[in-house]
Structure formats: structure tokens, C-alpha cells
Design a protein around this motif. Sequence first.
Motif, PDB file in Angstrom:
ATOM      1  N   UNK A   1      12.778  84.823  21.365  1.00  0.00           N
ATOM      2  CA  UNK A   1      11.597  85.675  21.166  1.00  0.00           C
ATOM      3  C   UNK A   1      11.589  86.308  19.792  1.00  0.00           C
ATOM      4  N   UNK A   2      10.394  86.553  19.287  1.00  0.00           N
ATOM      5  CA  UNK A   2      10.232  87.249  18.021  1.00  0.00           C
ATOM      6  C   UNK A   2      10.302  88.753  18.296  1.00  0.00           C
ATOM      7  N   UNK A   3      11.108  89.516  17.564  1.00  0.00           N
ATOM      8  CA  UNK A   3      11.171  90.958  17.808  1.00  0.00           C
ATOM      9  C   UNK A   3       9.788  91.600  17.687  1.00  0.00           C
ATOM     10  N   UNK A   4       9.539  92.612  18.519  1.00  0.00           N
ATOM     11  CA  UNK A   4       8.226  93.256  18.534  1.00  0.00           C
ATOM     12  C   UNK A   4       7.839  93.805  17.169  1.00  0.00           C
ATOM     13  N   UNK A   5       8.847  94.332  16.440  1.00  0.00           N
ATOM     14  CA  UNK A   5       8.525  94.912  15.127  1.00  0.00           C
ATOM     15  C   UNK A   5       8.156  93.854  14.097  1.00  0.00           C
ATOM     16  N   UNK A   6       8.484  92.590  14.369  1.00  0.00           N
ATOM     17  CA  UNK A   6       8.145  91.508  13.444  1.00  0.00           C
ATOM     18  C   UNK A   6       6.768  90.912  13.729  1.00  0.00           C
ATOM     19  N   UNK A   7       6.160  91.311  14.846  1.00  0.00           N
ATOM     20  CA  UNK A   7       4.848  90.790  15.202  1.00  0.00           C
ATOM     21  C   UNK A   7       3.748  91.501  14.418  1.00  0.00           C
ATOM     22  N   UNK A   8       2.717  90.733  14.056  1.00  0.00           N
ATOM     23  CA  UNK A   8       1.550  91.339  13.404  1.00  0.00           C
ATOM     24  C   UNK A   8       0.740  92.110  14.441  1.00  0.00           C
ATOM     25  N   UNK A   9      -0.025  93.088  13.999  1.00  0.00           N
ATOM     26  CA  UNK A   9      -0.864  93.859  14.908  1.00  0.00           C
ATOM     27  C   UNK A   9      -1.929  92.959  15.533  1.00  0.00           C
ATOM     28  N   UNK A  10      -2.164  93.139  16.823  1.00  0.00           N
ATOM     29  CA  UNK A  10      -3.149  92.346  17.551  1.00  0.00           C
ATOM     30  C   UNK A  10      -4.553  92.645  17.038  1.00  0.00           C
ATOM     31  N   UNK A  11      -5.288  91.613  16.719  1.00  0.00           N
ATOM     32  CA  UNK A  11      -6.693  91.745  16.339  1.00  0.00           C
ATOM     33  C   UNK A  11      -7.459  90.587  16.960  1.00  0.00           C
ATOM     34  N   UNK A  12      -8.350  90.860  17.914  1.00  0.00           N
ATOM     35  CA  UNK A  12      -9.116  89.766  18.508  1.00  0.00           C
ATOM     36  C   UNK A  12     -10.149  89.217  17.537  1.00  0.00           C
ATOM     37  N   UNK A  13     -10.436  87.941  17.667  1.00  0.00           N
ATOM     38  CA  UNK A  13     -11.514  87.301  16.911  1.00  0.00           C
ATOM     39  C   UNK A  13     -12.493  86.690  17.902  1.00  0.00           C
ATOM     40  N   UNK A  14     -13.794  86.690  17.588  1.00  0.00           N
ATOM     41  CA  UNK A  14     -14.757  86.070  18.498  1.00  0.00           C
ATOM     42  C   UNK A  14     -14.586  84.561  18.522  1.00  0.00           C
ATOM     43  N   UNK A  15     -14.919  83.961  19.662  1.00  0.00           N
ATOM     44  CA  UNK A  15     -14.817  82.508  19.814  1.00  0.00           C
ATOM     45  C   UNK A  15     -16.119  81.886  19.327  1.00  0.00           C
ATOM     46  N   UNK A  16     -16.311  81.892  18.011  1.00  0.00           N
ATOM     47  CA  UNK A  16     -17.577  81.442  17.436  1.00  0.00           C
ATOM     48  C   UNK A  16     -17.343  80.254  16.507  1.00  0.00           C
ATOM     49  N   UNK A  17     -17.159  80.510  15.203  1.00  0.00           N
ATOM     50  CA  UNK A  17     -16.925  79.444  14.222  1.00  0.00           C
ATOM     51  C   UNK A  17     -15.763  79.851  13.319  1.00  0.00           C
ATOM     52  N   UNK A  18     -15.201  78.899  12.553  1.00  0.00           N
ATOM     53  CA  UNK A  18     -14.096  79.244  11.635  1.00  0.00           C
ATOM     54  C   UNK A  18     -14.467  80.275  10.580  1.00  0.00           C
ATOM     55  N   UNK A  19     -15.761  80.505  10.325  1.00  0.00           N
ATOM     56  CA  UNK A  19     -16.163  81.501   9.338  1.00  0.00           C
ATOM     57  C   UNK A  19     -15.786  82.910   9.784  1.00  0.00           C
ATOM     58  N   UNK A  20     -15.544  83.085  11.093  1.00  0.00           N
ATOM     59  CA  UNK A  20     -15.109  84.392  11.590  1.00  0.00           C
ATOM     60  C   UNK A  20     -13.671  84.706  11.186  1.00  0.00           C
ATOM     61  N   UNK A  21     -12.891  83.686  10.847  1.00  0.00           N
ATOM     62  CA  UNK A  21     -11.468  83.890  10.568  1.00  0.00           C
ATOM     63  C   UNK A  21     -11.201  84.865   9.431  1.00  0.00           C
TER      64      UNK A  21
END
Length: 412
Positions: free
Chosen positions: A380-400
Amino acid sequence: MISALPSILPILVSVAFLMLGNGALGTLIGIRLSLAGAGPVAVGIVGAAYFAGLTVGSMQCFRLISRVGHIRAFAAFASVFSAASLGHAIVADVWLWTALRFIEGLCLAGIYMCVESWLNDQASNETRGRILSVYMVTLYAALGAGQQLLNLEADPGALLFMVISILVSISLVPVSLTRTAPPMLPDVTSFSLRKLYQASPLGLAGVFISGTMTGALYSLGPVFGATSGFGVSGTAAFMTVLILGGVLLQWPLGRLSDILDRRTVIIAVAAVLGATSLGLWATPAAEQWRFLGFALFFGGLSFSLYPLSLAHTNDYVAKSDLVAASGGLILLNSVGAILGPLAGSVAMSLIGPPGLFVFSAVMALAATGFGIARTFARPPLPAEAQAAFRPLPQTTPVAAPLHPEHEDATAA
């Protein structure tokens, strides 16, 4: 965020009107085809055509936008979408509606690209996360509210298609009158499947499985309601609750995944989703309140699987590759959404309307099993090494590029 609001408000208003119409249209099509005697497989084909158009549009609509500009392209896509929605009122023919749904998916992809590149252009490193949050709330709130438009007509007919066309046409007005300078399309390349799998096999699987489940849900949920005796108002309530659950649970589950091993949260979400699917399968439709309670959790868990899997993949991707990885995952999710209505409709044909939830249970438990297997393949990756969760809409790659890490990724 306050300084950016005047420039993005017309765009958000347009999104709200568009999603009100689009949300009602998807459910209305499933109900109308069911009442016309079309089987689940036929409805699944129509639903798959919509997601196929969305996928093709995600890869091709930038050509028109680059040639004529955002405002003209938005106007063209919305006008064709409005006309196509009226085309459904002519005759309830499966193959005509398949073609219309493909066109609608194509146009919606182009609209998403215009909107999301506009939001990208107005976002700074300080406002990017908040703009993304406001955009997603607008998107899903309007999508859920649009379901209630079905209550305007007891026997769904031409009137609802007219109302939907009016809403889509109105969405043209704020964008057409905006004085904000049109942006450049962001340059979004996509990771190959091989690179995505190397980065995170579980993230890849989770995004694909999420696409199959949400694609089946949007396309076949109205069929389940119409054939289970829910009536128009009950089906609208069922679809609203599903979308509302997705809005309510994404953020708390995402924050939990920031604290714990994100892989463990994905496995738990998939396992509970499988159990909730079986609960929906076993609950009689007559027990409406109990059924809607299960539906609330089902929607929340199924909509959360995608952003959790996306975040897990981003944990293993260099910041310079975040946008490309997210773009590739969005396209993979769209491919899953094409296959989901086809596979789910076969399950409904073999088992009956509750077969939709048997299909969801199988997919969720497959994700659970694969996730457990991955725990033995990688520490497992340590929790402190994880990036903050940010949801993205399931639309197009332009949302990335709306991801808050985009500024750091560009600098890297």
C-alpha cells in the motif's frame, strides 16, 4: 472565486438549462421505448449509441471548435441537439432513436468541450478546485432535477420533448451574450492503456467497471422503473435519488480515502456496492421507501467508484502526466459506458427487470475480487504520500486540466 464568478456565471447557467433537458431526455427515452413495447436489448442499443456518440465526440469535436470558435461551435452543437430531441417525437422507432442518440451524444461532447475549456481558461491555481466543485454541483443537481420534468405529463408524449428542446435552446442564450473572450482549447493528450495499467491496474479496472455500471444505470434504470410498476412519477423519483446519492457520497468517501489506504476504500466501496445491488434485486418494488433507500446508497457508491479509481491512479502518476492520465481514464470510462447498456440489457432479458442489479452486483464483486488480488501484488501507498482527492466529472478529457494539480503538472 468571487472575482471569477462573473465570467463563469453565464457558462454555469447554460450548463444548468442544458442538463435539465438532457437529464429528462435520457429517462424519457427509456420510458417511451418501454411503453412502446421495445425490449431491454433494444433500449440498451439506443443507450449505447448515446455513449458511443459521446466518446467519438470527445475525440473529434475539437476540430470544429478550433475552426469556428467556442461560441459558434456551442451554438451549432446545442441547435442540433435541440432538433434531435424533437426528432424523438416523430415516431418511436428504435433505429431512428439510435441514430438520434448518437447525434445527441456527439453534440453533448462538443458542448462539454466548449464549457470545460472556458472554465479552464478562467481558473487560476487558487480557484481551480472551487470552480471544479461548483461546476460538478451544477452539472449533477440539474441532471437530477431534470428527472422531475417527467411529472409534467402523465402519459409521456410530444409535450415533454418540446419542453426539453426549449430548455436546450435557452442554454444558448447566456453563452451567446457573454462578453468573455473565448479561450483556447487545452492540449490534452491521453495515456495509452498500457501506460495506465502499468501505473495502476486497480485504477484502470475501477474506472472501466464504473463506466459499465453508470452507463447501464442511465440507459436501463428508466426501463426498470417503467416495467416494475413505478409509473412515470415513481421512475422519475428513482432516477433522481440515484443521482442525488452520487452527489452526496462522493466527497465524504473521497475524504476518507485521503486518510486511509485508498485501495482499501475502493475495495470496500465495491463490496458494499455489490451487496447493495443484491439488496435492490431482492427488494419488492412495492416497498418503495425501502427500495429508494437502497437506491440512494447504490447511486452514491456507483458514482463514487470512478473518482476514487481516478484518484488512486493519480497517486502513482508523475505530476507532469496527471492530465494525460486523467484524459485516458475518462475515455476508458466512456468505452465502459458503451458496453454497460448492452451487457445490462442482456441480463434484464434473461432474468427480468431486476437483472439490471444482478449485472451491477457481478461487476461490483469483480472489482472487489480484483482489488483484493492487487493487495498481494503491490504494497500500500502511505496515506501521507497520496494526493488529495478531487473528483472529476465523467464528461470529456478537456475536464482533466480542471484538476487542482494542473498548475503543478504544467510547471513540471
